[in-house]
Structure formats: structure tokens, C-alpha cells
Scaffold this motif. Sequence first.
Motif, PDB file in Angstrom:
ATOM      1  N   SER A   1       0.835  -1.215   0.000  1.00 34.48           N
ATOM      2  CA  SER A   1       0.000   0.000   0.000  1.00 34.48           C
ATOM      3  C   SER A   1       0.861   1.252   0.000  1.00 34.48           C
ATOM      4  N   PHE A   2       1.940   1.234   0.784  1.00 32.93           N
ATOM      5  CA  PHE A   2       2.857   2.379   0.818  1.00 32.93           C
ATOM      6  C   PHE A   2       3.443   2.632  -0.578  1.00 32.93           C
ATOM      7  N   ILE A   3       3.939   1.555  -1.223  1.00 33.93           N
ATOM      8  CA  ILE A   3       4.550   1.694  -2.551  1.00 33.93           C
ATOM      9  C   ILE A   3       3.508   2.213  -3.541  1.00 33.93           C
ATOM     10  N   PHE A   4       2.313   1.601  -3.525  1.00 37.08           N
ATOM     11  CA  PHE A   4       1.269   2.000  -4.469  1.00 37.08           C
ATOM     12  C   PHE A   4       0.847   3.453  -4.266  1.00 37.08           C
ATOM     13  N   SER A   5       0.865   3.922  -3.013  1.00 31.74           N
ATOM     14  CA  SER A   5       0.463   5.311  -2.735  1.00 31.74           C
ATOM     15  C   SER A   5       1.429   6.308  -3.347  1.00 31.74           C
ATOM     16  N   LYS A   6       2.637   5.856  -3.693  1.00 33.88           N
ATOM     17  CA  LYS A   6       3.625   6.747  -4.314  1.00 33.88           C
ATOM     18  C   LYS A   6       3.622   6.642  -5.836  1.00 33.88           C
ATOM     19  N   VAL A   7       3.450   5.421  -6.371  1.00 35.80           N
ATOM     20  CA  VAL A   7       3.614   5.254  -7.825  1.00 35.80           C
ATOM     21  C   VAL A   7       2.286   5.117  -8.586  1.00 35.80           C
ATOM     22  N   PHE A   8       1.199   4.767  -7.891  1.00 23.57           N
ATOM     23  CA  PHE A   8      -0.121   4.644  -8.513  1.00 23.57           C
ATOM     24  C   PHE A   8      -0.128   3.778  -9.770  1.00 23.57           C
ATOM     25  N   ASP A   9       0.621   2.687  -9.731  1.00 20.08           N
ATOM     26  CA  ASP A   9       0.644   1.766 -10.863  1.00 20.08           C
ATOM     27  C   ASP A   9       0.859   0.366 -10.298  1.00 20.08           C
ATOM     28  N   ARG A  10      -0.074  -0.538 -10.583  1.00 16.86           N
ATOM     29  CA  ARG A  10      -0.008  -1.870  -9.965  1.00 16.86           C
ATOM     30  C   ARG A  10       1.244  -2.647 -10.384  1.00 16.86           C
ATOM     31  N   ASP A  11       1.565  -2.624 -11.684  1.00 15.86           N
ATOM     32  CA  ASP A  11       2.727  -3.394 -12.158  1.00 15.86           C
ATOM     33  C   ASP A  11       4.020  -2.871 -11.541  1.00 15.86           C
ATOM     34  N   ILE A  12       4.185  -1.552 -11.541  1.00 19.17           N
ATOM     35  CA  ILE A  12       5.399  -0.959 -10.961  1.00 19.17           C
ATOM     36  C   ILE A  12       5.440  -1.245  -9.463  1.00 19.17           C
ATOM     37  N   SER A  13       4.292  -1.157  -8.800  1.00 20.37           N
ATOM     38  CA  SER A  13       4.238  -1.445  -7.357  1.00 20.37           C
ATOM     39  C   SER A  13       4.663  -2.884  -7.088  1.00 20.37           C
ATOM     40  N   GLU A  14       4.163  -3.811  -7.913  1.00 20.04           N
ATOM     41  CA  GLU A  14       4.552  -5.227  -7.764  1.00 20.04           C
ATOM     42  C   GLU A  14       6.062  -5.387  -7.912  1.00 20.04           C
ATOM     43  N   ASP A  15       6.624  -4.740  -8.954  1.00 17.10           N
ATOM     44  CA  ASP A  15       8.072  -4.838  -9.200  1.00 17.10           C
ATOM     45  C   ASP A  15       8.865  -4.314  -8.007  1.00 17.10           C
ATOM     46  N   ILE A  16       8.465  -3.138  -7.505  1.00 16.08           N
ATOM     47  CA  ILE A  16       9.194  -2.533  -6.388  1.00 16.08           C
ATOM     48  C   ILE A  16       9.024  -3.394  -5.140  1.00 16.08           C
ATOM     49  N   PHE A  17       7.827  -3.957  -4.958  1.00 12.95           N
ATOM     50  CA  PHE A  17       7.589  -4.836  -3.808  1.00 12.95           C
ATOM     51  C   PHE A  17       8.525  -6.049  -3.881  1.00 12.95           C
TER      52      PHE A  17
END
Length: 194
Positions: free
Chosen positions: A36-52
Amino acid sequence: MKEYTLSDAVLVNRYIQGDEAALATLIERHKQRIYSFIFSKVFDRDISEDIFQDTFIKVIKTLKRGKYNEEGKFLPWVMRIAHNLVIDHFRKGNRMPKFEDNGEFSIFSVISDSDLNAEKQLIKEQVEEELRNLIQELPTDQREVLIMRMYKDMSFKEISDKTGVSINTALGRMRYALINLRKVIDKNNIVLTN
């Protein structure tokens, strides 16, 4: 079941000693908050998954190398890793992240400076105050876009609708606001590092 009752520190030690299931429990326990923290910064599911994924690859490498020394502070440590990877993502793409409207406006979030380590930076009140004053000196149209984007977390489409200008004009104003801020910061010799 009982693994869920163990503290993070105990699970970390178990994983270091070879218990793979302990890491799975840690990931399961904290994944929602970190993602949720990552997604709140990038607003993109694929990028959030990658960063996670990258976050936990880094966690695993650090633990396997025996470099972990954050006793009892597992989640804050993982959040710092995620935060740094989000910053790296925006630096690579040279794009601006979205920031929460938490009343704190940090110029370090706006100015990309490869020498600046946001994680370790302790921002002095005085510098923050000076920068808030500098923002007030921007031309009205630029200041308006900067505040809507950074404080109010509005998209450029929303800014365009609210101000009655095209998205490109809104983007241009944001760009000039940042350029002007950088110039004023240089001119006033404001030092952004400790």
C-alpha cells in the motif's frame, strides 16, 4: 498458526538460521502495509509489484549476508528499503512522484539531487520555512499548479479542469515552478544537505 504469534525479530532469526517458512510469515504479515505504501507513491499496480518484489529481494540478500542489525525494527527497515527503491524508480525515469497531503511540504521530494539521500536527511525547520517562503514568491500560475500537485495530490487532468488550461500548460507551469525554485535556491545559497 503459532508462527503468527512470534515476533518479527524471532522470525528474522529463524530465517537467518535456515527456516524459509519464517520469511513467508514475515512477508504475509507485512505485505499489505508495504504494498500500500509503494502503491500510494507510484499509482501503478505493475510498478508497485516490481518494487515490492525488489524490496524483498534486497531484504533476503541482506539477511543472507548477515548484514541485518535492526533488532526489533524489521518493518521500519523494510519500509526504508521500499522508500529508497521508490525514489530510485523516479530518479531513473526522471518523473515526479505523488505526495500525500500531510501538511508537510518537503522540497527534497521535489528536487532530484543524486547526492541527496532522502532516508538519512534530517530537514531543518529553518530551511523548510525559507523554502515555503520561496514558493510564495513564485508567479501565481506556477505556485497554484505546484500547490495543487504537491499539497492536494491532484492529477494534471484535475489541475487542467480546475484552472481552465490545457494539461500541457499545467505540466509546463509545474516544470517552470521547479526550475524557478532551483534558481532561487542556488541564488540564495540554500544548502539542502547537512
